[in-house]
Design a protein around this motif. Structure first.
Motif, PDB file in Angstrom:
ATOM      1  N   TRP A  54       0.804  -1.225   0.000  1.00 18.44           N
ATOM      2  CA  TRP A  54       0.000   0.000   0.000  1.00 18.44           C
ATOM      3  C   TRP A  54       0.834   1.270   0.000  1.00 18.44           C
ATOM      4  CZ3 TRP A  54       0.173   3.496   3.986  1.00 18.44           C
ATOM      5  CH2 TRP A  54       0.717   3.079   5.203  1.00 18.44           C
ATOM      6  N   LYS A  55       2.041   1.199   0.616  1.00 13.15           N
ATOM      7  CA  LYS A  55       2.877   2.413   0.656  1.00 13.15           C
ATOM      8  C   LYS A  55       3.334   2.783  -0.751  1.00 13.15           C
ATOM      9  CE  LYS A  55       4.866   1.302   5.111  1.00 13.15           C
ATOM     10  NZ  LYS A  55       6.102   0.672   5.589  1.00 13.15           N
ATOM     11  N   LEU A  56       3.824   1.748  -1.486  1.00 10.55           N
ATOM     12  CA  LEU A  56       4.266   1.993  -2.866  1.00 10.55           C
ATOM     13  C   LEU A  56       3.089   2.470  -3.730  1.00 10.55           C
ATOM     14  CD1 LEU A  56       6.782  -0.753  -4.036  1.00 10.55           C
ATOM     15  CD2 LEU A  56       7.001   1.728  -4.250  1.00 10.55           C
ATOM     16  N   SER A  57       1.913   1.922  -3.439  1.00  8.79           N
ATOM     17  CA  SER A  57       0.707   2.324  -4.169  1.00  8.79           C
ATOM     18  C   SER A  57       0.449   3.804  -4.040  1.00  8.79           C
ATOM     19  CB  SER A  57      -0.508   1.629  -3.588  1.00  8.79           C
ATOM     20  OG  SER A  57      -0.689   0.438  -4.134  1.00  8.79           O
ATOM     21  N   LEU A  58       0.512   4.277  -2.807  1.00  3.37           N
ATOM     22  CA  LEU A  58       0.231   5.694  -2.581  1.00  3.37           C
ATOM     23  C   LEU A  58       1.233   6.567  -3.317  1.00  3.37           C
ATOM     24  CD1 LEU A  58      -0.888   5.872   1.156  1.00  3.37           C
ATOM     25  CD2 LEU A  58      -2.258   5.785  -0.921  1.00  3.37           C
ATOM     26  N   VAL A  59       2.512   6.134  -3.285  1.00  4.55           N
ATOM     27  CA  VAL A  59       3.535   6.907  -4.000  1.00  4.55           C
ATOM     28  C   VAL A  59       3.213   6.909  -5.495  1.00  4.55           C
ATOM     29  CG1 VAL A  59       5.973   6.934  -4.664  1.00  4.55           C
ATOM     30  CG2 VAL A  59       5.319   6.481  -2.292  1.00  4.55           C
ATOM     31  N   MET A  60       2.815   5.734  -6.006  1.00  2.00           N
ATOM     32  CA  MET A  60       2.496   5.622  -7.433  1.00  2.00           C
ATOM     33  C   MET A  60       1.363   6.589  -7.826  1.00  2.00           C
ATOM     34  SD  MET A  60       1.051   2.277  -9.398  1.00  2.00           S
ATOM     35  CE  MET A  60      -0.647   2.430  -8.917  1.00  2.00           C
ATOM     36  N   MET A  61       0.359   6.697  -6.962  1.00  2.46           N
ATOM     37  CA  MET A  61      -0.823   7.483  -7.328  1.00  2.46           C
ATOM     38  C   MET A  61      -0.706   8.969  -6.979  1.00  2.46           C
ATOM     39  SD  MET A  61      -3.978   4.938  -6.513  1.00  2.46           S
ATOM     40  CE  MET A  61      -3.432   4.215  -4.994  1.00  2.46           C
ATOM     41  N   SER A  62       0.409   9.328  -6.306  1.00  5.14           N
ATOM     42  CA  SER A  62       0.484  10.688  -5.760  1.00  5.14           C
ATOM     43  C   SER A  62       0.298  11.781  -6.823  1.00  5.14           C
ATOM     44  CB  SER A  62       1.820  10.876  -5.055  1.00  5.14           C
ATOM     45  OG  SER A  62       2.849  10.608  -5.984  1.00  5.14           O
ATOM     46  N   MET A  63       0.728  11.482  -8.056  1.00  7.80           N
ATOM     47  CA  MET A  63       0.688  12.534  -9.089  1.00  7.80           C
ATOM     48  C   MET A  63      -0.724  12.821  -9.596  1.00  7.80           C
ATOM     49  SD  MET A  63       3.546  13.892  -9.604  1.00  7.80           S
ATOM     50  CE  MET A  63       4.333  13.679  -8.035  1.00  7.80           C
ATOM     51  N   VAL A  64      -1.665  11.969  -9.232  1.00  9.13           N
ATOM     52  CA  VAL A  64      -3.045  12.150  -9.690  1.00  9.13           C
ATOM     53  C   VAL A  64      -3.599  13.510  -9.239  1.00  9.13           C
ATOM     54  CG1 VAL A  64      -5.404  11.296  -9.414  1.00  9.13           C
ATOM     55  CG2 VAL A  64      -3.566   9.706  -9.853  1.00  9.13           C
ATOM     56  N   VAL A  65      -3.173  13.926  -8.049  1.00  9.10           N
ATOM     57  CA  VAL A  65      -3.636  15.210  -7.528  1.00  9.10           C
ATOM     58  C   VAL A  65      -3.306  16.329  -8.522  1.00  9.10           C
ATOM     59  CG1 VAL A  65      -3.455  16.831  -5.606  1.00  9.10           C
ATOM     60  CG2 VAL A  65      -3.212  14.370  -5.209  1.00  9.10           C
ATOM     61  N   PHE A  66      -2.062  16.304  -9.012  1.00 10.72           N
ATOM     62  CA  PHE A  66      -1.632  17.359  -9.943  1.00 10.72           C
ATOM     63  C   PHE A  66      -2.398  17.248 -11.259  1.00 10.72           C
ATOM     64  CE2 PHE A  66       1.903  16.726  -7.055  1.00 10.72           C
ATOM     65  CZ  PHE A  66       2.076  18.024  -6.604  1.00 10.72           C
ATOM     66  N   ILE A  67      -2.569  16.014 -11.708  1.00 10.67           N
ATOM     67  CA  ILE A  67      -3.294  15.809 -12.963  1.00 10.67           C
ATOM     68  C   ILE A  67      -4.712  16.359 -12.836  1.00 10.67           C
ATOM     69  CG2 ILE A  67      -4.369  13.996 -14.379  1.00 10.67           C
ATOM     70  CD1 ILE A  67      -1.758  12.537 -14.293  1.00 10.67           C
ATOM     71  N   TYR A  68      -5.322  16.103 -11.707  1.00 12.86           N
ATOM     72  CA  TYR A  68      -6.681  16.593 -11.475  1.00 12.86           C
ATOM     73  C   TYR A  68      -6.710  18.119 -11.550  1.00 12.86           C
ATOM     74  CZ  TYR A  68     -11.051  17.724  -9.126  1.00 12.86           C
ATOM     75  OH  TYR A  68     -12.274  18.240  -8.828  1.00 12.86           O
ATOM     76  N   LEU A  69      -5.721  18.759 -10.871  1.00 10.30           N
ATOM     77  CA  LEU A  69      -5.688  20.227 -10.851  1.00 10.30           C
ATOM     78  C   LEU A  69      -5.547  20.794 -12.268  1.00 10.30           C
ATOM     79  CD1 LEU A  69      -3.596  20.910  -7.626  1.00 10.30           C
ATOM     80  CD2 LEU A  69      -6.060  21.168  -7.981  1.00 10.30           C
TER      81      LEU A  69
END
Ligand SMILES: Nc1ncnc2c1ncn2[C@@H]1O[C@H](COP(=O)(O)OP(=O)(O)OP(=O)(O)O)[C@@H](O)[C@H]1O
Ligand SMILES: [Mg+2]
Length: 591
Positions: A176-191
């Protein structure tokens, strides 16, 4: 009050109305009939996406469980499974593409059918107010955008959604930790997406509108090409088209650019995510919190997570385009026919004293300039009336009101003693035949044009029709056509003389034996011998037929029982033929 039917251009900076979600629901009603197929497609997409997302998971297991300990048999098993998964991906991908193609074609067919039905139901005022080119563009171009969305993007969109859910599931399960790191950029993409999306919507709508303008302009110039050529204005035409074409080009560029802005952005954030996953992953391996297989699976997942974002972005553009197109089609669907046909009861049969009566009728095309003002007229069964007056005086307008093609802006029209608004369009058509000043013909044979919308004779063969028409006195008229009733009519009646078009329209009207026959310059382009033949056929109509004749040629109206003078908003009974001549002379002198 008459209604304005213009398909108004939305303000350029106006975004798609917030109810567009609601109107999209209306769109899905066109797919409803293919619901079962759609569910099957979604099933295929689901299997396809599942097969797609499971491979990195299998690879990570292969590395950690078998390769690390040198278990060849285990590894072979995984390879077989992977091959099976690949086969499933190919098969489901093919099936899904094929089914989606069928669904989208059928949906498009239903949509176009509904559009045509809607257009057919609209009153003449609508077609007066809108350019044919704009309508064609809406029917062709906008429905095509919707088709592209359906056939190419809906599948991809759903597929990507399933894949993303799968990837998130598997990766969370793995670490799950690696998962969160993997998905972290979604926030920027959303913005970024939020930031650009309203601009993109605007550009897309603009693009569709400019395309429509080009189509209108092209259509207008091609239809009027004879005039363009006659006045030596080809250069003007070229410049004009050049200008609109240029605008189309620029708008396509900027909408294309707007739709593509996401791709590199997503790629950039995808790359950052990969670097983060690798750095953090190896850190976790070094402290024993993750395995090498896991990190390799995560590299694959990161790519599979951000790549579809690009697809999503492109699909997003297509969805935006389709939504803009759908909103433009909604403009047509939301128009309502204002020819009031609400029933106020009462039967329409019985012998009327008056065939047609106009009470305080006023009419304006645009609610500004009055064309007819406070007309009070009566027409008795069996009598012949003539409408005369100067060009542009309002005769054709009055004829259109009498034929229920326009509703009066104010006042009432009574047909057979009943308010005209209580008749449906079909009922009016059965009672009234009108020969328009410029006859409208359809592609097909002369016979087909004569039988157009004639429910009584619709299945009649040419020989029988020929017999009936000859019986009605049209023998010599039919001879005016090269191949008689089988003569082909080309688009807009091309290949026929104006006189021939009027003859077709004449036969079409007489065959229906209407109670009220309105002839708007029906014989203006017909030689005097043929005209005499036509007059005989008019005399042969049942004696109770009321005839209203509009004519510039005064000999045409000599036989009229009553003459009415239409000029500058007013309709005045002119009494006898001689009094009418005096009035016309007077009008000429004063103008
Ligand atoms: N579709 C329309 N939209 C707006 N105005 C119109 C339309 N059709 C006609 N008019 C206007 O209405 C007036 C009357 O036109 P109409 O065609 O009824 O005249 P008319 O008496 O039949 O002329 P003509 O003898 O040339 O056939 C004209 O001033 C014309 O400009
Ligand atoms: Mg006219």
């Amino acid at each position: 009050m008459s209604q304005i039917y213009t398909l108004e251009k939305k303000e350029q900076n106006q975004s798609i109305p917030s109810n567009s979600k609601g109107s999209l629901r209306g769109f899905f009603s066109y797919i409803k009939d293919d619901k079962t197929k759609l569910i099957i497609v979604i099933g295929f997409i689901f299997i396809n996406s599942a097969a797609n997302t499971i491979s990195p998971f299998l690879i990570s297991k292969a590395i950690d469980k078998y390769i690390a300990v040198g278990n060849i048999n285990g590894l072979l098993n995984i390879i077989y499974i992977l091959a099976g998964v690949a086969a499933i991906t190919v098969i489901t991908g093919y099936m899904q593409g094929m089914l989606i193609g069928r669904i989208s074609q059928r949906t498009l067919y239903r949509l176009k059918e509904a559009l045509f039905a809607k257009l057919q139901s609209l009153p003449i005022a609508f077609f007066n107010q809108n350019k044919a080119g704009d309508l064609m563009s809406r029917i062709n171009n906008d429905t095509d955008k919707i088709n592209q969305f359906l056939s190419q993007w809906i599948g991809q969109f759903v597929g990507v959604m399933f894949s993303l859910i799968g990837i998130i599931g598997f990766s969370l399960y793995l670490n799950w930790k690696l998962s969160l790191v993997m998905m972290s950029m979604v926030v920027f993409i959303y913005l970024v997406t939020q930031f650009f999306s309203s601009t993109i919507r605007k550009k897309n709508r603009e693009n569709l509108e400019v395309n429509s303008d080009f189509a209108s302009s092209l259509q207008e110039n091609l239809t009027n090409f004879k005039v363009v050529a006659a006045y030596g204005k080809r250069e003007y035409l070229e410049n004009h088209l050049d200008k609109t074409n240029n605008a189309t080009f620029k708008s396509a560029l900027s909408s294309g650019f707007a739709n593509r802005v996401f791709e590199p952005t997503y790629e950039f954030f995808g790359a950052i995510a990969l670097i983060l996953v690798l750095s953090y992953g190896f850190h976790l391996v070094s402290i024993g919190d993750a395995t090498v297989g896991m990190v390799i699976a995560f590299v694959a997942y990161t790519q599979r997570f951000y790549d579809p974002m690009k697809t999503l972005a492109t699909a997003f553009g297509a969805i935006q385009l389709a939504t803009a197109a759908w909103v433009r089609l909604q403009d047509i669907f939301s128009l309502e026919n204002n020819l009031r046909t609400d029933s106020i009861g009462g039967d329409k049969t019985g012998k009327p004293k008056l065939r047609l009566e106009l009470k305080n009728v006023s009419f304006s095309y645009d609610d500004k300039k009055m064309i007819i003002e406070n007309a009070n007229l009566s027409f008795e069964p069996g009598k012949t009336y003539a409408l005369v007056g100067p060009t542009g005086g309002g005769k054709s307008t009055l004829a259109n009101i009498m034929a229920h093609l326009h509703d009066p802006t104010e006042g009432y029209v009574y047909l057979n003693g009943k308010d005209m608004i209580t008749y449906s369009q079909e009922e009016t058509a059965r009672e009234i035949s009108v020969i328009l000043q410029d006859p409208i013909l359809f592609t097909g044979t002369v016979a087909e044009n004569i039988l157009y919308a004639n429910t009584d004779f619709k299945d009649m063969n040419i020989a029988d029709l020929n017999r009936i028409l000859e019986h009605k006195g049209f023998k010599d008229v039919i001879k005016r056509f090269e191949n008689g009733l089988e003569t082909q009519v080309k688009q807009n009646g091309a290949g026929l003389s104006i006189g021939q078009k009027q003859l077709i329209s004449f036969m079409r009207a007489i065959l229906r034996e209407p109670k009220l026959l309105i002839l708007d310059e029906a014989t203006a382009n017909i030689d005097t011998i043929t005209e005499a033949v036509l007059n005989k056929t008019l005399e042969a109509l049942p004696p109770e037929t009321t005839k209203i004749i509009i004519a510039h040629r005064l000999n045409t109206i000599k036989e009229a029982d009553e003459i009415m003078f239409v000029n500058g908003r007013h309709v005045t009974p002119a009494g006898s033929y001689d009094a009418a001549i005096e009035m016309i002379k007077g009008a000429k002198r004063s103008s």
